[in-house]
Write a protein that holds these residues in place. Structure first.
Motif, short mmCIF file in Angstrom:
data_model
loop_
_atom_site.label_atom_id
_atom_site.label_comp_id
_atom_site.label_asym_id
_atom_site.label_seq_id
_atom_site.Cartn_x
_atom_site.Cartn_y
_atom_site.Cartn_z
N THR A 1 0.83 -1.05 0.02
CA THR A 1 -0.33 -0.14 0.21
C THR A 1 1.02 1.26 -0.10
O THR A 1 0.44 2.51 -0.72
N LEU A 2 1.90 1.56 0.94
CA LEU A 2 3.08 2.15 0.93
C LEU A 2 3.30 2.55 -0.76
O LEU A 2 4.00 4.13 -1.01
N LEU A 3 4.24 1.60 -1.56
CA LEU A 3 4.48 1.99 -2.50
C LEU A 3 4.04 2.69 -3.26
O LEU A 3 4.02 3.44 -3.98
N HIS A 4 2.36 1.91 -3.12
CA HIS A 4 1.35 2.11 -4.24
C HIS A 4 0.76 4.00 -3.74
O HIS A 4 0.50 4.55 -4.91
N ILE A 5 1.12 4.11 -2.64
CA ILE A 5 0.80 5.43 -2.49
C ILE A 5 1.78 6.56 -3.19
O ILE A 5 1.86 7.36 -3.40
N THR A 6 2.90 5.28 -2.53
CA THR A 6 4.18 6.75 -3.37
C THR A 6 4.05 7.22 -5.14
O THR A 6 4.38 7.98 -5.52
N ALA A 7 3.31 5.55 -5.67
CA ALA A 7 3.56 5.59 -7.29
C ALA A 7 2.37 6.58 -7.56
O ALA A 7 2.27 6.62 -9.10
N GLY A 8 1.27 7.30 -6.89
CA GLY A 8 0.48 8.04 -7.15
C GLY A 8 -1.01 6.91 -7.73
O GLY A 8 -1.86 7.07 -8.48
N LEU A 9 -0.82 5.11 -6.81
CA LEU A 9 -1.67 4.35 -7.60
C LEU A 9 -2.66 4.83 -6.70
O LEU A 9 -4.44 4.13 -7.06
N LEU A 10 -2.51 5.27 -4.41
CA LEU A 10 -3.56 4.80 -4.27
C LEU A 10 -3.68 6.41 -3.16
O LEU A 10 -2.18 7.04 -3.54
N ASP A 11 -4.14 6.49 -3.04
CA ASP A 11 -3.99 8.29 -2.44
C ASP A 11 -4.33 7.39 -0.90
O ASP A 11 -5.34 6.97 0.07
N PRO A 12 -3.85 7.82 0.11
CA PRO A 12 -4.11 7.67 1.28
C PRO A 12 -5.14 8.76 1.70
O PRO A 12 -5.59 10.08 1.45
N HIS A 13 -5.69 8.78 2.92
CA HIS A 13 -6.92 8.59 3.67
C HIS A 13 -6.67 10.59 4.24
O HIS A 13 -7.41 11.17 4.06
N LYS A 14 -5.38 10.05 4.63
CA LYS A 14 -4.88 12.17 5.16
C LYS A 14 -3.26 12.09 4.67
O LYS A 14 -2.87 10.82 4.76
N GLY A 15 -3.22 13.25 5.13
CA GLY A 15 -2.07 13.27 4.67
C GLY A 15 -0.81 13.25 3.01
O GLY A 15 -2.06 12.85 2.48
N SER A 16 -0.51 13.50 3.13
CA SER A 16 0.28 13.83 1.40
C SER A 16 1.92 13.52 1.05
O SER A 16 2.33 12.86 2.39
N VAL A 17 1.97 13.17 -0.01
CA VAL A 17 3.30 12.35 -0.03
C VAL A 17 3.74 13.89 -1.77
O VAL A 17 2.97 13.53 -1.95
N ALA A 18 5.25 14.07 -0.81
CA ALA A 18 6.23 15.15 -1.84
C ALA A 18 7.04 14.06 -2.90
O ALA A 18 7.88 14.06 -2.03
N ILE A 19 7.19 14.51 -4.20
CA ILE A 19 8.53 13.97 -4.95
C ILE A 19 9.22 15.01 -5.28
O ILE A 19 8.79 15.89 -5.98
N ASP A 20 10.11 15.71 -5.25
CA ASP A 20 11.02 16.88 -5.48
C ASP A 20 10.20 17.73 -4.92
O ASP A 20 9.56 18.50 -5.98
#
Lengths: 214, 402
Positions: free
Chosen positions: A45-64
C-alpha cells in the motif's frame, strides 16, 4: 529524487484502526531503502501511495517538492511514465506477449529500444527466453522479466514490491545487484520485501510493524 | 508501445477470437450485401417492366406470370393457346390492336419469340418500336434482334446463327430441331425487357411448335397454330368485355396491365423495405454480438488496463488500443465481405435464381456502399462503449491486488 511523507494515514473500509500512520518521513535523493515487515502491514500500500496509484486517507506525499496526491490521474500517469518504474508483487505480465514485448511494454513513451530490452534480459540471465510467451514462463522467470521491464528504461525512481519472492538465492542476488546498478547516482530505489536474504545490501531500512514505521 | 502495436499483438496472439470476430462481421456484411443486391436487381427489373398495351392474354397462370412472361421479363410459359383465340378476339371485340407472340426456343439465354408485322406497326397512340439497323424480317429464316440481345450475342446484320430445339432425352431415332436464321435487323433500345428478345416470323416459330408437337413435348391445340401470349390495345370500356370473353370461353388468363404493373411496383417497394429491415436485423445482431464480446472482453481486460495505466500509459493510448482492435477487425471483415460479394453475387446469378428477369446484377451499388459504411459506423458505436467505460473507470479498482 527526494520523497517526503507527511501525516500519512491509511484506513480501509471495515477497519477499526488505521493500517498504518506515518508522521513525517523523508527518503533522500540517491537512497536505497528497504521496507520490511510481516505480511499485511501495508508495504505494498505504501509503495502504491508513493507511485500515485492510491491516495492516503490523510496526509500527503511530495516527490521533489511536488505533491503527488494533488495531481490529477492523467498527471500522475504522465509522472509515472517519465519518472517512476514499478515492479509489482503479482508481476502483471501480459501473457499473450513475449518476454521481450513485455519489457518493451514497460516503456509507454517508447524510450526502450529492442536492444535495451534485450540488454536488460541479458543482465538478468533470461535473454534466451526473449521470444517465449509470458504464459509459458515459470514464476521465477516471470519475476525477472518484470524486473527487466523496469530497469530497461532506467527510471529515476524504482519501486519494487517483493522482487525476489519467487527466486532462488543466486537469482535473488542477481536481481538485487541489477536493481542497485540500474538505479543511477541520483536515482532512488525503494524495495518492499520480507525476504531476509536481501537485508544486508541496505543501510536504510524501515520496519513497518504495528501500524508504524520503526 | 503504441495503441496500434498493442492492438496488432493482441489480435495476432488471440487468433481464435480474432478469426471468429472477423468471420461474424464478414458473414453479416456479406449476407446484407447479397440481400441488397438481389432485392435491388429485382426492384430495378420490376421498374423496367412497362407497356402501353391495355391487356395481355396468356396461358392459365398467375396474373404476375402472364404479365412478366408476356412482356419478356421472365422465361415465357411452356403452355400455348390456340391461334384461333386471337382471331376470335379480333372478330368479336374489334380492339384497336393485337400483337401475337409465340415463345419458341432460347438462343444464348435470349428468348426467341415468333410474331408478325403487327409487332412493329402499331396504330397512333401506341409507341411503335423502330428498327435501328437493317429492316424487319420478311421471310422464313430471317430474324430481328432486340438491342440488348444484339449487344450480348455480338451478332450483326447479315450474321447467321442457329436456334435449336433440344429434345430432353436424345435418341438415334429423333433428331434435334435446328433452324438457321439470318440477322436482318436490330431494334432500337426501348429500355424494356423485349430488348432482350430475338424475334422471328410466325412460320418459323410454328415449325418449332410442330416439332415439339411431334415429340409430344407441347400441349396440342386441336391442330391449330399456337400462340403463347397476345397483347391487346382496346378501345375505352372494352376491357370488361375482353375479360368476359376470355374467361368464359377459354382457359386462358387475361391481365389488365395497368393494374398488374401497379401491383408489381407495390411488391417492389415492399420488397425493398423488407430487405432493409432484414439487413438492419442482420447487422444489428452482428453488432450486438460484437458489443457483447467487446464488453465481456473489457471486463477481462480490466487488470490489463490497470497495468497499462500503472505503467504510465495514457487513457488515449489505451482507448487507441481498443478502437484499433475493432477497426482492424472491421476493415479486414469488410474487405473479406467485399471479396465474397464480388465472387458470390456474380455466382448467385439473380436472373436465373428468381427466374424472373434478365436484368444484370449491379454491384457494388450505392446500397452496398451504404451497408459497408453502416458496418463501419456500427463498429465505431460498439467501440465507443468500452472507451467510455474506460474513461469512467477508476484505475485503482483494477489495481487491487497488484
Amino acid at each position: 529524487m527526494q520523497i517526503l511523507y507527511r501525516g500519512i494515514e491509511v484506513q480501509f473500509r471495515g477497519m477499526k484502526d488505521p493500517l498504518f500512520r506515518i508522521g513525517e518521513r523523508r527518503i533522500e535523493s540517491g537512497a536505497r531503502l528497504l521496507i520490511r515487515g510481516p505480511s499485511g502491514t501495508g508495504k505494498t500500500t505504501l509503495l502504491h501511495i508513493t507511485a500515485g496509484l492510491l491516495d492516503p486517507h490523510k496526509g500527503s506525499v511530495a516527490i521533489d517538492g511536488k505533491e503527488i496526491s494533488s495531481l490529477s490521474e492523467g498527471e500522475r500517469c504522465r509522472w509515472r511514465r517519465t519518472t517512476a518504474g514499478l515492479v509489482f508483487q503479482k508481476l502483471n505480465l501480459l501473457g499473450h506477449l513475449t518476454a521481450l514485448e513485455n519489457v518493451l511494454l514497460g516503456s509507454p513513451a517508447g524510450e526502450t529500444t529492442k536492444e535495451k530490452a534485450r540488454e536488460a534480459l541479458t543482465k538478468l540471465g533470461i535473454d534466451d527466453l526473449a521470444n517465449q510467451l509470458a504464459y509459458h514462463l515459470s514464476l521465477g522467470e516471470q519475476q525477472r522479466v518484470a524486473v527487466a521491464r523496469v530497469i530497461a528504461r532506467s527510471p529515476r525512481l524504482i519501486l519494487a514490491d517483493e522482487p525476489t519472492s519467487s527466486l532462488d538465492a543466486r537469482n535473488a542476488e542477481l536481481v538485487m545487484q541489477t536493481l542497485f546498478q540500474s538505479t543511477g547516482k541520483d536515482g532512488t530505489l525503494v524495495v518492499a520485501t520480507h525476504d531476509e536474504r536481501v537485508l544486508t545490501r541496505f543501510r536504510d531500512i524501515w520496519n513497518l510493524e504495528g501500524g508504524e514505521i520503526r | 508501445m503504441t495503441g496500434l502495436q498493442l492492438a496488432v499483438l493482441s489480435l495476432v496472439r488471440r487468433k481464435t477470437a480474432t478469426v471468429v470476430g472477423i468471420l461474424c462481421v464478414a458473414v453479416a456484411t456479406f449476407a446484407s450485401g447479397a440481400l441488397i443486391s438481389v432485392v435491388g436487381t429485382t426492384a430495378r427489373a420490376f421498374d423496367e417492366v412497362d407497356t402501353d398495351f391495355d391487356v395481355i392474354v396468356g396461358p392459365k397462370s398467375s396474373g404476375l406470370s402472364v404479365l412478366l412472361g408476356g412482356l419478356g421479363a421472365r422465361n415465357p410459359s411452356q403452355d400455348v393457346l390456340p391461334y384461333s383465340l386471337v382471331r376470335f378476339v379480333e372478330r368479336k371485340i374489334e380492339p384497336r390492336h393485337i400483337v401475337p407472340l409465340h415463345a419458341c426456343s432460347v438462343f444464348e439465354g435470349h428468348p426467341v419469340f415468333g410474331t408478325d408485322g403487327r409487332f412493329l406497326n402499331r396504330p397512333e397512340g401506341l409507341v411503335s418500336p423502330s428498327v435501328a439497323e437493317g429492316r424487319w424480317f420478311e421471310a422464313t429464316g430471317e430474324a430481328i434482334l432486340g438491342s440488348v440481345a444484339a449487344r450480348e450475342t455480338g451478332l450483326r446484320i447479315g450474321d447467321r446463327f442457329v436456334v435449336n430445339g433440344l429434345i430432353p432425352s436424345p435418341s438415334p431415332e429423333v433428331s434435334d430441331w435446328r433452324k438457321e436464321l439470318e440477322v436482318v435487323g436490330i431494334l432500337d433500345n426501348e429500355g424494356l425487357p423485349m430488348d432482350n428478345a430475338v424475334l422471328v416470323g410466325m412460320e418459323t416459330s410454328q415449325a418449332y411448335y410442330n416439332w415439339e408437337l411431334g415429340l409430344a413435348l407441347a400441349p396440342p391445340t386441336k391442330k391449330d397454330e399456337a400462340v403463347t401470349y397476345f397483347w391487346i390495345s382496346v378501345h375505352p370500356e372494352q376491357t370488361p368485355l375482353v375479360k368476359r370473353w376470355i374467361h368464359e370461353l377459354s382457359t386462358a388468363q387475361m391481365v389488365d396491365t395497368k393494374e398488374e404493373i401497379a401491383f408489381l411496383r407495390s411488391l417492389s417497394g415492399g420488397g425493398k423495405w423488407t430487405a432493409w429491415v432484414l439487413c438492419s436485423c442482420i447487422l444489428l445482431l452482428a453488432v450486438l454480438g460484437i458489443s457483447v464480446l467487446v464488453n465481456a472482453r473489457f471486463e477481462s481486460l480490466k487488470p490489463e488496463l490497470g497495468l497499462l495505466r500503472a505503467l504510465g500509459y495514457s487513457k488515449l493510448t489505451v482507448a487507441g488500443w481498443i478502437l484499433s482492435e475493432i477497426a482492424i477487425i472491421v476493415l479486414i471483415a469488410v474487405a473479406l465481405s467485399i471479396l465474397l460479394e464480388g465472387i458470390g453475387i456474380g455466382w448467385i446469378d439473380v436472373p436465373h435464381l428468381l427466374s424472373f428477369t434478365d436484368t444484370p446484377t449491379r454491384w457494388p451499388s450505392a446500397w452496398n456502399l451504404a451497408v459497408w459504411f453502416g458496418v463501419g459506423l456500427a463498429a465505431l458505436i460498439v467501440g465507443i462503449a468500452p472507451v467510455v467505460r474506460l474513461y469512467c473507470h477508476n484505475v485503482q479498482d483494477s489495481l487491487q491486488g497488484f
